[in-house]
Enzyme design. Structure first.
Site, PDB file in Angstrom:
ATOM      1  CG  HIS A  95      -1.952  -1.078   1.208  1.00 47.18           C
ATOM      2  ND1 HIS A  95      -3.209  -0.970   0.657  1.00 47.18           N
ATOM      3  CD2 HIS A  95      -1.875  -2.355   1.682  1.00 47.18           C
ATOM      4  CE1 HIS A  95      -3.865  -2.111   0.815  1.00 47.18           C
ATOM      5  NE2 HIS A  95      -3.079  -2.976   1.418  1.00 47.18           N
ATOM      6  CG  ASN A 168      -7.919  -4.402   0.901  1.00 47.95           C
ATOM      7  OD1 ASN A 168      -7.243  -3.402   1.145  1.00 47.95           O
ATOM      8  ND2 ASN A 168      -7.434  -5.620   0.955  1.00 47.95           N
ATOM      9  CG  HIS A 359      -2.861  -1.087  14.613  1.00 46.45           C
ATOM     10  ND1 HIS A 359      -3.105  -2.391  14.190  1.00 46.45           N
ATOM     11  CD2 HIS A 359      -2.295  -1.195  15.840  1.00 46.45           C
ATOM     12  CE1 HIS A 359      -2.726  -3.229  15.139  1.00 46.45           C
ATOM     13  NE2 HIS A 359      -2.230  -2.533  16.149  1.00 46.45           N
ATOM     14  CE1 TYR A 382      -2.392  -4.754   9.238  1.00 50.45           C
ATOM     15  CE2 TYR A 382      -2.500  -2.555   8.333  1.00 50.45           C
ATOM     16  CZ  TYR A 382      -2.750  -3.901   8.221  1.00 50.45           C
ATOM     17  OH  TYR A 382      -3.347  -4.397   7.095  1.00 50.45           O
TER      18      TYR A 382
HETATM   19 FE1  HDE Z   1      -2.639  -4.809   5.439  1.00 48.12          FE
HETATM   20  N1  HDE Z   1      -0.817  -4.024   5.906  1.00 48.12           N
HETATM   21  N2  HDE Z   1      -1.984  -6.627   6.040  1.00 48.12           N
HETATM   22  N3  HDE Z   1      -4.380  -5.667   4.856  1.00 48.12           N
HETATM   23  N4  HDE Z   1      -3.273  -3.049   4.814  1.00 48.12           N
HETATM   24  C1  HDE Z   1      -0.455  -2.743   5.755  1.00 48.12           C
HETATM   25  O1  HDE Z   1       0.674  -1.462   7.346  1.00 48.12           O
HETATM   26  C2  HDE Z   1      -0.868  -6.869   6.754  1.00 48.12           C
HETATM   27  C3  HDE Z   1      -4.739  -6.961   4.996  1.00 48.12           C
HETATM   28  C4  HDE Z   1      -4.521  -2.744   4.370  1.00 48.12           C
HETATM   29  O2  HDE Z   1      -3.371   3.489   3.837  1.00 48.12           O
HETATM   30  C5  HDE Z   1       0.880  -2.433   6.356  1.00 48.12           C
HETATM   31  O3  HDE Z   1       1.156   0.703   7.752  1.00 48.12           O
HETATM   32  C6  HDE Z   1      -0.810  -8.246   7.169  1.00 48.12           C
HETATM   33  C7  HDE Z   1      -6.147  -7.143   4.765  1.00 48.12           C
HETATM   34  C8  HDE Z   1      -4.583  -1.364   3.983  1.00 48.12           C
HETATM   35  O4  HDE Z   1      -1.752   3.321   5.299  1.00 48.12           O
HETATM   36  C9  HDE Z   1       1.280  -3.761   6.997  1.00 48.12           C
HETATM   37  C10 HDE Z   1      -1.932  -8.835   6.658  1.00 48.12           C
HETATM   38  C11 HDE Z   1      -6.626  -5.893   4.482  1.00 48.12           C
HETATM   39  C12 HDE Z   1      -3.321  -0.859   4.233  1.00 48.12           C
HETATM   40  C13 HDE Z   1       0.147  -4.653   6.628  1.00 48.12           C
HETATM   41  C14 HDE Z   1      -2.661  -7.808   5.950  1.00 48.12           C
HETATM   42  C15 HDE Z   1      -5.511  -4.990   4.535  1.00 48.12           C
HETATM   43  C16 HDE Z   1      -2.523  -1.931   4.759  1.00 48.12           C
HETATM   44  C17 HDE Z   1       1.866  -1.812   5.413  1.00 48.12           C
HETATM   45  C18 HDE Z   1      -2.373 -10.271   6.782  1.00 48.12           C
HETATM   46  C19 HDE Z   1      -8.053  -5.506   4.133  1.00 48.12           C
HETATM   47  C20 HDE Z   1      -2.834   0.551   3.968  1.00 48.12           C
HETATM   48  C21 HDE Z   1       2.117  -0.417   5.930  1.00 48.12           C
HETATM   49  C22 HDE Z   1      -2.398 -10.739   8.111  1.00 48.12           C
HETATM   50  C23 HDE Z   1      -8.982  -5.767   5.210  1.00 48.12           C
HETATM   51  C24 HDE Z   1      -3.196   1.490   5.073  1.00 48.12           C
HETATM   52  C25 HDE Z   1       1.281  -0.290   7.078  1.00 48.12           C
HETATM   53  C26 HDE Z   1      -2.734   2.879   4.716  1.00 48.12           C
HETATM   54  C27 HDE Z   1      -1.199  -1.792   5.162  1.00 48.12           C
HETATM   55  C28 HDE Z   1       0.112  -5.933   7.020  1.00 48.12           C
HETATM   56  C29 HDE Z   1      -3.868  -8.073   5.261  1.00 48.12           C
HETATM   57  C30 HDE Z   1      -5.659  -3.602   4.258  1.00 48.12           C
HETATM   58  C31 HDE Z   1       2.640  -4.280   6.627  1.00 48.12           C
HETATM   59  C32 HDE Z   1       0.305  -8.872   7.970  1.00 48.12           C
HETATM   60  C33 HDE Z   1      -6.931  -8.444   4.856  1.00 48.12           C
HETATM   61  C34 HDE Z   1      -5.774  -0.621   3.417  1.00 48.12           C
HETATM   62  O5  HDE Z   1       1.386  -3.634   8.363  1.00 48.12           O
END
Ligand code: HDE
Length: 747
Positions: A95, A168, A359, A382
């Site tokens: 992202h 999402n 988060h 997060y």
């Molecule tokens: Fe994320 N995801 N994600 N994700 N995600 C990040 O956090 C992660 C997942 C989503 O505009 C990171 O600050 C793991 C689902 C959005 O700043 C990180 C898993 C959904 C955004 C991270 C998921 C999301 C992130 C990268 C599986 C939809 C951007 C930088 C367990 C419900 C937020 C950060 C923004 C961002 C990890 C799965 C949505 C690395 C480990 C499911 C919208 O922490």
């Protein structure tokens, strides 16, 4: 010290303006305004170092002689350069590319029976929000229109603390357990040996991984669909994905799934258009969001919830904790509970859009988690990632992350600490600090985790209830329209066509697609040179969930904020242009006049002799600055000389061909119709000058002769209205997929 500029005692006007523009995105017109801006901010209008020392000269470093070496003692040079050297922070691991906006959320009615969350009780209360939309795979500078999931993250600054809904634009996910996330991301990111391709899933490692991971079947159907190509960030749905919990005052919990519904409707684009836009305007979605807000077209999204009583947890044919499943809306309808309005662009991209830290673990009392193993994984990730990305444990003090609710705890110090904590005590329990800060009882807003009985063996295992990976993928396919299915097949052929390992292509077709739908597998197989499977290897399912089709969510009655290109050359019929332009604008659309060069386009009367409108029309774009892919619809007005000139213009002809191929509405009046005749529109019926017909509408192509052959039509006004009505309707329908011959069009 100092030479050329040192004698200045007052800042020059142009310098003040430049500095002011940098400090504030608003256009600062003159010195007085610039100075007022600085005074308002309480800052010095003079350039200073970070220590507040006024700088007298910033264009040359301090040297030993005009041609000599730079001196170490030039503290201004060293500070300026060092700060610059450290300007970048790590981009988000996923992202990374995002665009954001401020706004507010308002609930429609008190929800006390469902949740005690304070911001969901009072319809008169506006809770400030900051929403960030993103792509997942690409780097910060990548294009907006890639095929990808879009992040849809909203920070609610409630009076009871921060609530982040980090969702999402697709309601399911690739994996069922957080521990697989690093694998997924490694597979989809550019390949490690050559860092290619950028921002794309179309490569071997991704499809290798997916072909071995049946749990991703449902999600890849969404990713291959037009959902991955949103027309606008304002026109896409958002989903919380996981099942969460609402808890009310009495402690009663219910399961909840969150949905965002865009008020403008949900629309996509075609893949060829997206690829071209990535070059013509890589900021397509970002600019669309920004401009809409600047123009006062505030994006609005309604928040909806699906509620499931705890006793019904096991009443579905899937597990509520499984993030690869949706709850079909005919089983549990979405209840709309409020609306988010985005009404202010950020002042500074880095300070806000880049530094915002979301988060899923940021919840307020009344909202709680479930044991979805993907959600549980996220609850760790997060905070962990923010610590490195934002440089330490104090990122909650950055202005964009600060809660409105007061923060009071015993956490202290660390890199970048802003708060100057007072007093001697930073521990609990204490008596020297009067026992403060005290823990809050539940009835004073203290967060109490919902009590859930958990009983089980310590075990690395997936629940059997998570093991049906294909039924909902098939349901998704069943629910698409013919055009949507065709696009999905093309997407499969594109993505897998880029794969160079035949075994991966083979596995995708036979092991995954052929368990979803046989025709899908056969059609993709044919496009990528894989032997099609002889028979279906999955479970026959005819269930549908109509709401997953984007066609289900359109708003054909509205053309608000659609972009229409009006093609013109000297001799154009200005009366027609102005009537159509005004008619479109009256309905909230934007209508640009596009010509060879910017500025005035002279008008003609439709017969090519003399001016019908002395003012002409004003071109605000040219064939060099824009392309058909930047518009939702095209209009070609009459005017003999204009139409003749446009027919000699390859760019104008290409404009029409490309728009036709992308199934966009095209309108033409009078001689403008001749440009459509000269372009490539196989199988389309156009209005005939001699027949004095009504408006002719054929597969989104709307044509009308405003005048009869003699030059003056008695019912001209009514004809113009009829044309406008039909054209507006065609634009409202967005795309006209029924153009079967579009494949013949060279564009
Ligand atoms: Fe994320 N995801 N994600 N994700 N995600 C990040 O956090 C992660 C997942 C989503 O505009 C990171 O600050 C793991 C689902 C959005 O700043 C990180 C898993 C959904 C955004 C991270 C998921 C999301 C992130 C990268 C599986 C939809 C951007 C930088 C367990 C419900 C937020 C950060 C923004 C961002 C990890 C799965 C949505 C690395 C480990 C499911 C919208 O922490």
């Amino acid at each position: 010290m100092g030479n050329k500029g040192s004698a200045q005692s007052k800042p020059r006007k142009d310098k003040v303006n430049a500095a002011a523009k940098q400090a504030n995105n608003q256009q600062v017109e003159d010195k007085d305004q610039a100075l007022a801006h600085y005074r308002e901010e309480g800052t010095d209008e003079y350039l200073t170092t970070n220590q507040g020392v006024r700088v007298n000269h910033t264009d040359d470093s301090l040297k030993a002689g005009a041609r000599g070496p730079t001196l170490m003692e030039d503290f201004h040079f060293r500070e300026k350069m060092t700060h610059f050297d450290h300007e970048r922070i790590p981009e988000r691991v996923v992202h990374a590319r995002g665009s954001a906006a401020h706004g507010y959320f308002q609930v429609y009615e008190p929800l006390s029976e469902l949740t005690k969350a304070g911001f969901l009780q009072d319809p008169s209360k506006q809770t400030p929000v900051f929403a960030r939309f993103s792509t997942v795979v690409g780097s910060r500078g990548s294009a907006d229109t890639v095929r990808d999931v879009r992040g849809f993250a909203v920070k609610f600054y409630t009076e009871e603390g921060i609530f982040d809904l980090v969702g999402n634009n697709m309601p399911v996910f690739f994996i069922q357990d957080g521990i697989k996330f690093p694998d997924l991301v490694h597979a989809i990111k550019p390949e490690p040996h050559n860092e290619m391709p950028q921002a794309s899933a179309a490569h071997d490692t991704f499809w290798d991984f997916i072909s071995l991971l049946p749990e991703s079947a449902h999600m890849i159907m969404w990713v291959l669909s037009d959902r991955a190509l949103p027309r606008s960030l304002r026109m896409m749905e958002g989903f919380g994905v996981h099942t969460f919990r609402f808890v009310n005052d009495a402690g009663k919990a219910r399961f909840v799934k969150f949905h965002w519904k865009p008020v403008l409707g949900t629309y996509g684009m075609v893949w060829d258009e997206c690829q071209k836009l990535a070059g013509k305007n890589p900021d397509w979605l970002r600019r669309d969001l920004w401009d809409a807000i600047e123009m006062g077209n505030y994006p609005e999204f309604e928040l909806g919830v699906q509620i499931v009583e705890e006793e019904n947890e096991h009443s579905f044919d899937f597990d509520l904790l499984d993030p690869t499943k949706i709850i079909p809306e005919d089983e549990v309808p979405v209840r709309i509970i409020g609306k988010m309005t985005l009404n202010r662009n950020p002042d500074n991209f880095f300070a806000e859009t880049e530094q915002v830290a979301f988060h899923p673990g940021h919840v307020v009392a009344g909202i709680d988690f479930t044991n979805d193993p993907l959600l549980q994984g996220r609850l760790f990730s997060y905070l962990d990632t923010q610590l490195i990305r934002l440089g330490g444990p104090n990122f909650h003090e950055l202005p964009i992350n600060r809660p409105l609710a007061p923060v009071h705890n015993n956490q202290r110090d660390g890199y970048g600490r802003q708060t100057i904590n007072k007093g001697r005590t930073s521990y609990t329990p204490n008596s020297l600090g009067g026992g403060c800060p005290m823990t809050a009882p539940e009835n004073m807003g203290g967060y109490v985790h919902h009590m859930e009985r958990v009983d089980g063996h310590k075990i690395r295992e997936r629940s059997d209830s998570f093991k049906d990976h294909f039924s909902q993928a098939t349901m998704f396919w069943n629910s698409l329209t013919q055009a949507e299915q065709d696009h999905l097949v093309d997407a499969g052929r594109f993505e897998l066509g880029k794969v160079t390992t035949p075994e991966v292509q083979q596995r995708m077709v036979h092991e995954i697609l052929n368990r979803i739908d046989h025709q899908l597998a056969v059609r993709v197989a044919k496009g990528i040179g894989v032997e099609p499977p002889a028979e279906f290897a999955g479970k026959a399912i005819d269930k549908k969930a109509p709401e997953v089709s984007m066609e289900f969510r359109t708003r054909p009655d509205s053309i608000e904020s659609r972009r229409v290109a009006i093609l013109a050359a000297d001799g154009v019929n200005a009366v027609e242009v102005k009537a159509v332009q005004a008619g479109l604008q009256a309905q909230g659309a934007q209508a640009d006049v596009i010509a060879e060069s910017l500025g005035r386009v002279a008008s003609g009367d439709g017969n090519g002799n003399g001016n019908s409108d002395g003012d002409g029309v004003k071109a605000n774009e040219t064939f060099l600055t824009v392309a058909s892919v930047m518009y939702d619809a095209i209009y070609v007005p009459g005017g003999q000389q204009s139409a003749a000139a446009l027919q000699q213009n390859g760019d104008a002809l290409f404009f029409i061909n490309e728009a036709f191929k992308h199934c966009k509405p095209i309108g033409a009046t009078s001689e403008g119709i001749e440009l459509l005749q000269a372009a490539s529109m196989p199988g389309i019926q156009l209005a005939d000058q001699k027949a004095d017909q009504q408006t002719v509408v054929d597969k989104g192509v709307v044509t009308q002769w405003m005048t009869t052959g003699t030059g003056k039509g008695s019912q001209k006004g009514t004809k113009a209205d009829a044309f406008l009505n039909d054209f507006v309707q065609a634009i409202g329908e967005h795309r006209h997929w029924e153009r079967a011959e579009k494949g013949q069009v060279p564009a």
